[in-house]
Design an enzyme around this catalytic site. Structure first.
Site, PDB file in Angstrom:
ATOM      1  N   VAL A 172      47.584  41.242  45.271  1.00  0.00           N
ATOM      2  CA  VAL A 172      46.810  42.282  44.594  1.00  0.00           C
ATOM      3  C   VAL A 172      45.328  42.076  44.868  1.00  0.00           C
ATOM      4  CG1 VAL A 172      46.194  43.275  42.348  1.00  0.00           C
ATOM      5  CG2 VAL A 172      48.522  42.484  42.735  1.00  0.00           C
ATOM      6  N   LYS A 173      44.653  43.178  45.145  1.00  0.00           N
ATOM      7  CA  LYS A 173      43.199  43.093  45.320  1.00  0.00           C
ATOM      8  C   LYS A 173      42.533  43.783  44.136  1.00  0.00           C
ATOM      9  CE  LYS A 173      40.734  45.792  48.310  1.00  0.00           C
ATOM     10  NZ  LYS A 173      39.993  46.091  49.530  1.00  0.00           N
ATOM     11  N   THR A 174      41.531  43.101  43.595  1.00  0.00           N
ATOM     12  CA  THR A 174      40.813  43.709  42.481  1.00  0.00           C
ATOM     13  C   THR A 174      39.346  43.324  42.575  1.00  0.00           C
ATOM     14  OG1 THR A 174      40.973  44.139  40.111  1.00  0.00           O
ATOM     15  CG2 THR A 174      41.146  41.827  40.757  1.00  0.00           C
ATOM     16  N   ASP A 221      38.962  40.148  50.195  1.00  0.00           N
ATOM     17  CA  ASP A 221      39.191  41.265  51.110  1.00  0.00           C
ATOM     18  C   ASP A 221      37.870  42.006  51.074  1.00  0.00           C
ATOM     19  OD1 ASP A 221      40.047  43.319  52.655  1.00  0.00           O
ATOM     20  OD2 ASP A 221      41.283  44.273  51.118  1.00  0.00           O
TER      21      ASP A 221
END
Ligand code: 5RP
Length: 271
Positions: A172-174, A221
């Protein structure tokens, strides 16, 4: 995880340290020719040797990256909205699993918009993409996009990350936020951070990276804070030094300053 899934996943998250430096250059899919990414090939080429993986759309991959590259591809497969359109959250899946396989994607990425008008549609997109990914052994990265009306705090980001994990995202990217450990703790899969809009000072980028890693992020990212920097190569190298070599902010900044001089020299010679 089956063998193919594990193999692809280990190309994204390095098995030696469980971390990653993913270079994000997918912004044009809704922002158009973003500053310093107007000609993607020009932006990507000098940075590619220092990226563990590259996140982009199929259009930019086909036109702007040499197919002989060994850098694993994180293929953005959601979109079909724009910054001037009706609602950014109205994303759909834009690339078939067959095309992703043809493009040798190591990971599939899509955005979810928790709390937005099209929340359900984007979460259903994620669930369906995970089904496809599981079928062919390709991990899925869920990007927790934050609508203008949302607050980027640990409560909201924690909710979005947890839902992504529950729906089967492998990564997951946050965004980094206060009490970031809580976001990581509540998410059953590794969390990586986006850089967000370009920060004012170079050292701010290194501080952001350091804080996120120290508080449990598996990596970055990152896009704009690397390629909108005056010294993008020095910046990605400095970010790497924190992610993979556990450099402190000071060590990474000193390294950045040194690398900046080399980059300046090389750019001047190239001219
Ligand atoms: C856009 C994205 C971008 O890849 C992401 O925001 C990372 O880039 P940046 O560091 O510039 O924020 O997923 O939806």
């Amino acid at each position: 995880m089956d063998w193919g899934m594990k193999n692809r996943y280990s190309r994204i998250i390095k098995p030696d340290d469980g971390r990653c430096v993913m270079l994000a250059v997918d912004h044009g899919y809704f922002l158009g020719p973003t500053e310093k990414l107007e000609v993607p090939q020009r932006t990507i080429k000098p940075l590619l040797p220092f990226a563990d993986s590259l996140m982009l759309t199929r259009g930019v991959l086909r036109t702007s990256v040499n197919p002989s590259t060994n850098v694993p591809i994180v293929l953005r497969v959601s979109g079909a909205t724009s910054i001037v359109g009706e609602d950014l959250s109205k994303e759909t899946i834009t690339t078939s699993i067959e095309d992703a396989i043809k493009l040798n994607a190591s990971c599939l990425a899509l955005s979810i918009f928790v709390g937005s008008k099209y929340e359900h549609q984007t979460l259903a997109n994620l669930a369906s993409l995970v089904d496809h990914g599981e079928k062919y052994g390709i991990p899925v990265l869920a990007v927790t996009a934050v609508g203008k009306e949302m607050v980027r705090d640990s409560r909201y980001l924690g909710l979005a990350c947890r839902i992504a994990g529950e729906l089967g995202a492998h990564l997951v990217k946050t965004y980094y936020c206060e009490n970031f450990e809580k976001v990581v703790e509540g998410c059953p899969v590794p969390v990586i951070i986006a850089g967000g809009k370009k920060l004012e000072k170079d050292i701010d980028v290194l501080e952001l990276t350091f804080n996120a890693i120290t508080e449990g992020a598996a990596g970055v990212d990152m896009g704009r804070n690397i390629w909108q920097s005056e010294y993008p190569v020095a910046m990605i190298k400095a970010v790497r030094s924190i992610v993979h070599e556990n450099f402190s902010v000071k060590e990474a900044y000193d390294f950045f300053v040194k690398e900046k001089k080399n980059e300046h020299k090389n750019t001047t010679i190239a001219r």
